[in-house]
Design a protein around this motif. Structure first.
Motif, PDB file in Angstrom:
ATOM      1  N   SER A  12       0.691  -1.442  -0.152  1.00  0.00           N
ATOM      2  CA  SER A  12       0.150   0.083  -0.193  1.00  0.00           C
ATOM      3  C   SER A  12       0.900   0.723   0.114  1.00  0.00           C
ATOM      4  O   SER A  12      -0.030   2.179  -0.299  1.00  0.00           O
ATOM      5  CB  SER A  12      -1.086   0.230   1.185  1.00  0.00           C
ATOM      6  OG  SER A  12      -1.937   1.466   1.125  1.00  0.00           O
ATOM      7  N   CYS A  13       1.960   1.259   1.547  1.00  0.00           N
ATOM      8  CA  CYS A  13       2.735   2.667   1.063  1.00  0.00           C
ATOM      9  C   CYS A  13       3.637   2.748  -0.462  1.00  0.00           C
ATOM     10  O   CYS A  13       3.866   3.546  -1.485  1.00  0.00           O
ATOM     11  CB  CYS A  13       4.037   2.380   1.794  1.00  0.00           C
ATOM     12  SG  CYS A  13       3.739   2.356   3.396  1.00  0.00           S
ATOM     13  N   TYR A  14       3.876   1.031  -1.270  1.00  0.00           N
ATOM     14  CA  TYR A  14       4.819   1.787  -2.642  1.00  0.00           C
ATOM     15  C   TYR A  14       4.099   2.136  -3.179  1.00  0.00           C
ATOM     16  O   TYR A  14       4.012   2.916  -4.550  1.00  0.00           O
ATOM     17  CB  TYR A  14       5.088  -0.223  -3.099  1.00  0.00           C
ATOM     18  CG  TYR A  14       5.556  -0.182  -4.005  1.00  0.00           C
ATOM     19  CD1 TYR A  14       6.841   0.020  -4.848  1.00  0.00           C
ATOM     20  CD2 TYR A  14       5.061  -0.751  -5.224  1.00  0.00           C
ATOM     21  CE1 TYR A  14       7.603  -0.125  -5.825  1.00  0.00           C
ATOM     22  CE2 TYR A  14       5.318  -0.785  -6.462  1.00  0.00           C
ATOM     23  CZ  TYR A  14       6.095  -0.198  -6.234  1.00  0.00           C
ATOM     24  OH  TYR A  14       6.875  -0.664  -7.463  1.00  0.00           O
ATOM     25  N   LEU A  15       2.624   1.829  -3.194  1.00  0.00           N
ATOM     26  CA  LEU A  15       1.309   2.227  -4.252  1.00  0.00           C
ATOM     27  C   LEU A  15       1.181   3.784  -4.270  1.00  0.00           C
ATOM     28  O   LEU A  15       1.005   4.307  -5.581  1.00  0.00           O
ATOM     29  CB  LEU A  15      -0.003   2.045  -4.418  1.00  0.00           C
ATOM     30  CG  LEU A  15      -1.136   1.756  -5.083  1.00  0.00           C
ATOM     31  CD1 LEU A  15      -0.335   1.551  -6.447  1.00  0.00           C
ATOM     32  CD2 LEU A  15      -1.844   0.409  -4.482  1.00  0.00           C
ATOM     33  N   ASP A  21      13.438   3.989  -0.473  1.00  0.00           N
ATOM     34  CA  ASP A  21      14.235   3.166  -2.275  1.00  0.00           C
ATOM     35  C   ASP A  21      14.679   2.613  -1.974  1.00  0.00           C
ATOM     36  O   ASP A  21      14.844   1.368  -2.158  1.00  0.00           O
ATOM     37  CB  ASP A  21      15.926   3.904  -2.289  1.00  0.00           C
ATOM     38  CG  ASP A  21      15.675   6.275  -2.907  1.00  0.00           C
ATOM     39  OD1 ASP A  21      14.673   6.183  -3.241  1.00  0.00           O
ATOM     40  OD2 ASP A  21      16.274   6.710  -2.730  1.00  0.00           O
ATOM     41  N   LEU A  22      15.207   1.871  -0.247  1.00  0.00           N
ATOM     42  CA  LEU A  22      15.862   0.405  -0.357  1.00  0.00           C
ATOM     43  C   LEU A  22      14.962  -0.699  -0.319  1.00  0.00           C
ATOM     44  O   LEU A  22      14.480  -1.573  -1.029  1.00  0.00           O
ATOM     45  CB  LEU A  22      16.067   0.430   1.466  1.00  0.00           C
ATOM     46  CG  LEU A  22      17.101  -0.683   1.670  1.00  0.00           C
ATOM     47  CD1 LEU A  22      17.874  -1.501   0.611  1.00  0.00           C
ATOM     48  CD2 LEU A  22      17.124  -1.109   3.651  1.00  0.00           C
ATOM     49  N   THR A  24      11.383  -0.087  -1.832  1.00  0.00           N
ATOM     50  CA  THR A  24      11.254   0.084  -3.122  1.00  0.00           C
ATOM     51  C   THR A  24      11.751  -0.741  -4.211  1.00  0.00           C
ATOM     52  O   THR A  24      11.287  -1.636  -4.897  1.00  0.00           O
ATOM     53  CB  THR A  24      11.276   1.786  -3.417  1.00  0.00           C
ATOM     54  OG1 THR A  24      10.643   2.500  -2.775  1.00  0.00           O
ATOM     55  CG2 THR A  24      11.257   1.809  -5.168  1.00  0.00           C
ATOM     56  N   ALA A  25      13.371  -0.645  -3.970  1.00  0.00           N
ATOM     57  CA  ALA A  25      14.005  -2.215  -5.026  1.00  0.00           C
ATOM     58  C   ALA A  25      13.785  -3.225  -4.459  1.00  0.00           C
ATOM     59  O   ALA A  25      13.183  -4.263  -5.221  1.00  0.00           O
ATOM     60  CB  ALA A  25      15.566  -1.462  -4.324  1.00  0.00           C
ATOM     61  N   LEU A  26      13.951  -3.394  -2.698  1.00  0.00           N
ATOM     62  CA  LEU A  26      12.937  -5.195  -2.650  1.00  0.00           C
ATOM     63  C   LEU A  26      11.757  -5.225  -3.208  1.00  0.00           C
ATOM     64  O   LEU A  26      11.580  -6.145  -3.821  1.00  0.00           O
ATOM     65  CB  LEU A  26      13.375  -5.300  -0.605  1.00  0.00           C
ATOM     66  CG  LEU A  26      12.947  -5.908  -0.116  1.00  0.00           C
ATOM     67  CD1 LEU A  26      13.414  -6.920  -0.418  1.00  0.00           C
ATOM     68  CD2 LEU A  26      11.811  -6.110   0.691  1.00  0.00           C
ATOM     69  N   ILE A  27      10.551  -4.301  -3.201  1.00  0.00           N
ATOM     70  CA  ILE A  27       9.321  -4.888  -3.980  1.00  0.00           C
ATOM     71  C   ILE A  27       9.803  -5.085  -5.135  1.00  0.00           C
ATOM     72  O   ILE A  27       9.307  -5.771  -5.811  1.00  0.00           O
ATOM     73  CB  ILE A  27       8.901  -3.757  -2.997  1.00  0.00           C
ATOM     74  CG1 ILE A  27       8.521  -3.004  -1.755  1.00  0.00           C
ATOM     75  CG2 ILE A  27       7.542  -3.717  -4.380  1.00  0.00           C
ATOM     76  CD1 ILE A  27       7.618  -2.239  -1.229  1.00  0.00           C
ATOM     77  N   LYS A  28      10.392  -3.790  -6.224  1.00  0.00           N
ATOM     78  CA  LYS A  28      10.466  -4.211  -7.072  1.00  0.00           C
ATOM     79  C   LYS A  28      11.114  -5.728  -7.243  1.00  0.00           C
ATOM     80  O   LYS A  28      10.253  -6.090  -8.308  1.00  0.00           O
ATOM     81  CB  LYS A  28      10.845  -3.595  -8.260  1.00  0.00           C
ATOM     82  CG  LYS A  28      10.750  -2.018  -8.258  1.00  0.00           C
ATOM     83  CD  LYS A  28      11.579  -0.895  -9.061  1.00  0.00           C
ATOM     84  CE  LYS A  28      10.122   0.547  -9.065  1.00  0.00           C
ATOM     85  NZ  LYS A  28      11.387   1.198  -9.869  1.00  0.00           N
ATOM     86  N   ALA A  29      12.114  -6.076  -6.939  1.00  0.00           N
ATOM     87  CA  ALA A  29      12.741  -7.466  -7.123  1.00  0.00           C
ATOM     88  C   ALA A  29      12.226  -8.188  -7.145  1.00  0.00           C
ATOM     89  O   ALA A  29      11.593  -9.772  -7.426  1.00  0.00           O
ATOM     90  CB  ALA A  29      14.116  -7.273  -6.360  1.00  0.00           C
ATOM     91  N   HIS A  30      11.165  -8.580  -5.627  1.00  0.00           N
ATOM     92  CA  HIS A  30      10.037  -9.362  -5.462  1.00  0.00           C
ATOM     93  C   HIS A  30       8.982  -9.592  -6.311  1.00  0.00           C
ATOM     94  O   HIS A  30       8.143 -10.469  -6.805  1.00  0.00           O
ATOM     95  CB  HIS A  30       9.247  -9.048  -4.201  1.00  0.00           C
ATOM     96  CG  HIS A  30       8.768  -9.721  -3.460  1.00  0.00           C
ATOM     97  ND1 HIS A  30       9.200 -11.015  -3.080  1.00  0.00           N
ATOM     98  CD2 HIS A  30       7.791 -10.420  -3.756  1.00  0.00           C
ATOM     99  CE1 HIS A  30       7.990 -12.195  -2.451  1.00  0.00           C
ATOM    100  NE2 HIS A  30       7.369 -11.205  -3.098  1.00  0.00           N
ATOM    101  N   LEU A  31       8.368  -8.868  -6.882  1.00  0.00           N
ATOM    102  CA  LEU A  31       7.329  -8.367  -7.733  1.00  0.00           C
ATOM    103  C   LEU A  31       7.060  -9.299  -8.735  1.00  0.00           C
ATOM    104  O   LEU A  31       6.887  -9.411  -9.735  1.00  0.00           O
ATOM    105  CB  LEU A  31       6.335  -6.918  -7.882  1.00  0.00           C
ATOM    106  CG  LEU A  31       6.144  -6.443  -7.077  1.00  0.00           C
ATOM    107  CD1 LEU A  31       5.121  -4.879  -7.476  1.00  0.00           C
ATOM    108  CD2 LEU A  31       4.872  -7.284  -6.147  1.00  0.00           C
ATOM    109  N   ASP A  32       9.010  -8.958  -9.263  1.00  0.00           N
ATOM    110  CA  ASP A  32       9.098  -9.416 -10.897  1.00  0.00           C
ATOM    111  C   ASP A  32       9.043 -11.151 -10.995  1.00  0.00           C
ATOM    112  O   ASP A  32       8.592 -11.860 -12.105  1.00  0.00           O
ATOM    113  CB  ASP A  32      10.496  -8.800 -10.683  1.00  0.00           C
ATOM    114  CG  ASP A  32      10.750  -7.899 -11.443  1.00  0.00           C
ATOM    115  OD1 ASP A  32       9.526  -6.924 -11.803  1.00  0.00           O
ATOM    116  OD2 ASP A  32      12.226  -7.013 -11.406  1.00  0.00           O
TER     117      ASP A  32
END
Length: 147
Positions: A12-15, A21-22, A24-32
């Motif tokens: 929710s915070c990401y959205l 930044d840390l 955000t990078a973790l979430i993007k890598a996980h969503l891939d």
């Protein structure tokens, strides 16, 4: 699994772009790599779009006060056995001036109206003699205002 739980808490915070930044990078890598979390993010995005598309209504300034008064009135009425009787009490308090004013005006009319004088006749004599007896004359005879 542990990483999914952490990412889901942050989605929710990401959205809303509120993550650092840390994270955000973790979430993007996980969503891939995680289709379940990607579906969760997609559902949150649809919910956010739906809420933002809703029309906001402006309520009157005293809206909450009126709602509170209505709730208090309903709570009071819940304890009343015959609610229509309570409504009649309110109605009768508003109309009490009507019968009171009629009584006062009637009394003033009888007191101030010119009276007929009965000459040594009683009410019974007048009734037996078949003469017309008005209410005023009858009251005068009964109350003893005869000469």
């Amino acid at each position: 699994m542990k990483e999914c739980a952490r990412v889901r808490r942050l989605l929710s915070c990401y959205l809303d772009r509120e993550t650092n930044d840390l994270d955000t990078a973790l979430i993007k890598a996980h969503l891939d790599n995680c289709s379940s979390c990607k579906g969760e993010l997609s559902g949150l995005a649809r919910s956010k779009e739906f809420i933002q598309a809703k029309e906001w209504k402006v309520l009157p300034q005293d809206y909450m006060v009126r709602r509170l008064r209505e709730a208090i009135a309903l709570e009071r009425m819940a304890g009343v056995r015959f609610p229509w009787l309570a409504d009649m009490a309110i109605f009768s308090r508003r109309l009490i001036l009507v019968p009171v004013s009629l009584i006062v005006l009637s009394a003033a009319f009888f007191i101030l109206s010119p009276g007929q004088k009965a000459d040594k006749y009683s009410l019974e004599d007048m009734l037996l003699s078949k003469t017309t007896v008005t209410t005023e004359t009858a009251l005068g005879l009964i109350l003893g205002s005869q000469d």
